[in-house]
Design a protein around this motif. Structure first.
Motif, PDB file in Angstrom:
ATOM      1  N   ASP A  25      38.593  46.153  30.722  1.00 45.17           N
ATOM      2  CA  ASP A  25      37.821  47.567  31.455  1.00 45.17           C
ATOM      3  C   ASP A  25      38.699  47.990  30.276  1.00 45.17           C
ATOM      4  OD1 ASP A  25      37.077  46.890  34.000  1.00 45.17           O
ATOM      5  OD2 ASP A  25      38.143  47.080  35.189  1.00 45.17           O
ATOM      6  N   VAL A  26      39.530  47.404  29.136  1.00 47.41           N
ATOM      7  CA  VAL A  26      40.537  49.007  28.099  1.00 47.41           C
ATOM      8  C   VAL A  26      39.490  48.614  27.067  1.00 47.41           C
ATOM      9  CG1 VAL A  26      41.965  48.811  26.545  1.00 47.41           C
ATOM     10  CG2 VAL A  26      42.325  48.415  29.253  1.00 47.41           C
ATOM     11  N   TYR A  59      43.752  53.332  33.479  1.00 45.25           N
ATOM     12  CA  TYR A  59      43.360  51.671  34.024  1.00 45.25           C
ATOM     13  C   TYR A  59      44.256  51.041  34.954  1.00 45.25           C
ATOM     14  CZ  TYR A  59      40.805  52.605  29.468  1.00 45.25           C
ATOM     15  OH  TYR A  59      40.270  52.703  27.833  1.00 45.25           O
TER      16      TYR A  59
END
Length: 65
Positions: A25-26, A59
């Motif tokens: 997701d980063v 995150y």
């Protein structure tokens, strides 16, 4: 950004404890930024610094005791 830089950044983050599920997701710019920051941190503090960066940028969520 050069692909090899992004790949190296991902390896660094994995080495210092970034969960694979979270790392997906980063964003690529954040991966590179985080890897550079971690590389400047003293070795014993790298895992803690990486976790702080992931929390700071949303995150991951810090668990409350």
């Amino acid at each position: 950004m050069n692909d090899s830089v992004a790949v190296d950044a991902k390896r660094i983050l994995l080495r210092y404890g970034a969960p694979i599920a979270i790392l997906d997701d980063v964003t690529e710019p954040h991966r590179i930024q985080f890897a550079r920051e971690v590389a400047k941190t003293t070795l014993p503090e790298r895992q803690k610094r990486l976790r702080a960066l992931l929390v700071e940028h949303g995150y991951i969520v810090e668990k409350e005791d």
